[in-house]
Scaffold this motif. Structure first.
Motif, short mmCIF file in Angstrom:
data_model
loop_
_atom_site.label_atom_id
_atom_site.label_comp_id
_atom_site.label_asym_id
_atom_site.label_seq_id
_atom_site.Cartn_x
_atom_site.Cartn_y
_atom_site.Cartn_z
N GLY A 194 -9.76 10.18 -12.09
CA GLY A 194 -8.66 9.65 -11.28
C GLY A 194 -7.45 9.32 -12.12
N THR A 195 -6.81 8.21 -11.80
CA THR A 195 -5.55 7.87 -12.46
C THR A 195 -5.67 6.72 -13.45
N TRP A 196 -6.86 6.09 -13.55
CA TRP A 196 -7.01 4.99 -14.49
C TRP A 196 -8.40 5.01 -15.09
N ALA A 255 0.86 -1.19 0.00
CA ALA A 255 0.00 0.00 0.00
C ALA A 255 0.89 1.24 0.00
N PRO A 256 1.55 1.53 -1.14
CA PRO A 256 2.47 2.66 -1.20
C PRO A 256 1.76 3.99 -1.01
N THR A 257 2.55 5.03 -0.81
CA THR A 257 1.98 6.34 -0.50
C THR A 257 1.11 6.86 -1.62
N TYR A 258 1.49 6.57 -2.86
CA TYR A 258 0.72 7.03 -4.03
C TYR A 258 0.50 5.86 -4.98
N GLY A 259 -0.53 6.00 -5.80
CA GLY A 259 -0.78 5.00 -6.82
C GLY A 259 -1.55 3.80 -6.33
N TYR A 260 -1.50 2.74 -7.11
CA TYR A 260 -2.28 1.53 -6.84
C TYR A 260 -1.78 0.82 -5.60
N MET A 261 -2.70 0.35 -4.77
CA MET A 261 -2.35 -0.55 -3.67
C MET A 261 -3.14 -1.84 -3.86
N ALA A 262 -2.58 -2.94 -3.40
CA ALA A 262 -3.17 -4.26 -3.62
C ALA A 262 -4.61 -4.31 -3.12
N ASP A 263 -5.53 -4.62 -4.02
CA ASP A 263 -6.96 -4.57 -3.68
C ASP A 263 -7.37 -5.59 -2.63
N PHE A 264 -6.65 -6.72 -2.56
CA PHE A 264 -7.09 -7.75 -1.62
C PHE A 264 -7.02 -7.28 -0.17
N LEU A 265 -6.25 -6.21 0.08
CA LEU A 265 -6.16 -5.66 1.43
C LEU A 265 -7.46 -5.00 1.87
N THR A 266 -8.27 -4.56 0.92
CA THR A 266 -9.48 -3.79 1.24
C THR A 266 -10.68 -4.34 0.48
N PRO A 267 -11.14 -5.55 0.79
CA PRO A 267 -12.32 -6.09 0.09
C PRO A 267 -13.53 -5.20 0.34
N PRO A 268 -14.34 -4.94 -0.70
CA PRO A 268 -15.53 -4.10 -0.50
C PRO A 268 -16.41 -4.67 0.61
N PRO A 269 -16.92 -3.83 1.50
CA PRO A 269 -17.76 -4.33 2.61
C PRO A 269 -18.99 -5.04 2.09
N ASP A 270 -19.29 -6.20 2.66
CA ASP A 270 -20.45 -6.97 2.21
C ASP A 270 -21.66 -6.77 3.10
N ASP A 279 -8.95 12.55 -0.69
CA ASP A 279 -9.05 11.91 -1.99
C ASP A 279 -10.24 10.96 -2.08
N ILE A 280 -10.49 10.49 -3.30
CA ILE A 280 -11.46 9.43 -3.52
C ILE A 280 -10.71 8.19 -3.98
N ALA A 281 -11.41 7.07 -4.04
CA ALA A 281 -10.84 5.84 -4.58
C ALA A 281 -11.98 5.04 -5.20
N THR A 282 -11.65 4.26 -6.21
CA THR A 282 -12.65 3.39 -6.84
C THR A 282 -12.12 1.97 -6.93
N MET A 283 -13.05 1.04 -6.94
CA MET A 283 -12.72 -0.37 -7.16
C MET A 283 -13.74 -0.93 -8.14
N THR A 284 -13.29 -1.68 -9.12
CA THR A 284 -14.19 -2.23 -10.13
C THR A 284 -13.99 -3.74 -10.24
N GLU A 285 -14.59 -4.33 -11.27
CA GLU A 285 -14.51 -5.75 -11.47
C GLU A 285 -13.04 -6.23 -11.46
N PRO A 286 -12.78 -7.42 -10.90
CA PRO A 286 -13.75 -8.44 -10.50
C PRO A 286 -14.34 -8.25 -9.10
N TYR A 287 -13.98 -7.15 -8.44
CA TYR A 287 -14.56 -6.87 -7.14
C TYR A 287 -15.91 -6.17 -7.28
#
Length: 321
Positions: free
Chosen positions: A191-193, A65-80, A215-223
């Motif tokens: 955003g950035t992507w 989870a670096p200071t900027y850019g992409y961080m591994a999504d598995f660390l933050t699964p969308p709340p169910d 800031d904001i953040a987004t997560m898309t498929e497959p999540y």
């Protein structure tokens, strides 16, 4: 500059939901630790927790989870669920498939390539090791403060839910964030992507955050599609204690009930009020019963929760004190 665009059908809008995530806050706080100037609103938290962190090695988490850019999504699964607890979310991280974890780690751009290589060399052990570190970091850095963060996120969730109910998507997204806009049937974030498509699964989850600010953040498929945005009132998060009760109001109804009445500027549950006030839920419930019996607060059921809010009489009493 990238754009994420979700195209909504009528049923997609009906499936729009809110939730918040202790795991997301925990992982977002890793960036606050390393870029305090950008997150100055959390300086009081930083001063409190930094001395505690000498006993824990966060290097692998910092790499993922670096200071900027992409961080591994598995660390933050969308709340169910709307109100997940940390233990349940940590269990979901532990269940991440090694293949997915390794793939996502490979997408991270970080100067600490040694930690990434170590993780990818043994993703099975890496996932468990990272989960253990997250659990230890939670106990040191956020567990003590979670009731305060919870109260802020819950207040935002209730406010946004009312905006959606009374004004639809246009009102909801009008002031969510400068990089978020609603255009006819499309939710667009800058955003950035890039991503374009229709929401999948159970629809888009909107997640207010304290530590993601500004800031904001987004997560898309497959999540599960997810939009994380700064919660309202973050600037007041680290103010000490409940609001002070004006002398006249405290003399009239008692200090604790006065503080409860002042805290209900936004609807809140008994549990959230208990955490905010450092009282037991039973004690809060007794005080709310008295306030309700005198027409100062009203209750309303929202799903499984009962929320309390000030009545017009309660507003008038607070404003006149």
């Amino acid at each position: 500059m990238g754009v994420v665009e979700w195209r909504f059908e009528a049923d997609d809008l009906a499936r729009l939901r809110f939730a918040f995530s202790p795991m997301w806050e925990l992982v977002a706080s890793l960036r606050v630790l390393r870029a305090p100037a950008r997150h100055s609103v959390h300086l009081a938290w930083l001063r409190a927790v930094r001395p505690r962190l000498e006993a824990i090695d966060l290097s692998e988490l910092f790499a993922l989870a670096p200071t900027y850019g992409y961080m591994a999504d598995f660390l933050t699964p969308p709340p169910d669920t709307p109100l997940p607890d940390f233990a349940a979310e940590l269990a979901r991280v532990r269940l991440t498939s090694p293949e997915k974890a390794s793939e996502e780690a490979g997408w991270v751009e970080t100067p600490d390539t040694r930690s990434i290589d170590r993780f990818r060399a043994d993703p099975v052990g890496g996932v468990q090791r990272v989960a253990d570190t997250l659990g230890a970091y939670w106990e040191l850095a956020l567990a003590e403060f979670w009731p305060r963060v919870y109260g802020l996120l819950e207040a935002d969730l209730m406010w946004r839910s009312r905006r959606l109910a009374t004004g639809g998507a246009t009102a909801l997204f009008a002031d969510l964030h400068p990089l978020v806009r609603w255009e006819r049937d499309r939710l667009i974030t800058t955003g950035t992507w890039c991503h374009s498509g229709e929401p999948t699964g159970d629809g888009v989850v909107l997640v207010p955050s304290a530590f993601r600010w500004p800031d904001i953040a987004t997560m898309t498929e497959p999540y599960q599609p997810m939009l994380v945005y700064p919660a309202r009132g973050v600037g007041t998060l680290w103010e000490a204690g409940p609001p002070p009760a004006p002398g006249a109001l405290a003399a009239l109804i008692g200090k604790t009930r006065a503080q409860l009445l002042l805290s209900l500027c936004h609807p809140a549950s008994t549990t959230a009020l208990a955490r905010r006030m450092s009282l037991t839920p039973g004690a809060v419930s007794q005080h709310l019963t008295v306030l309700s019996g005198n027409g100062l607060v009203a209750r309303r059921r929202l799903g499984r929760e009962v929320l309390y809010r000030r009545t017009a009489t309660g507003d008038a009493l607070v404003s006149s004190s």
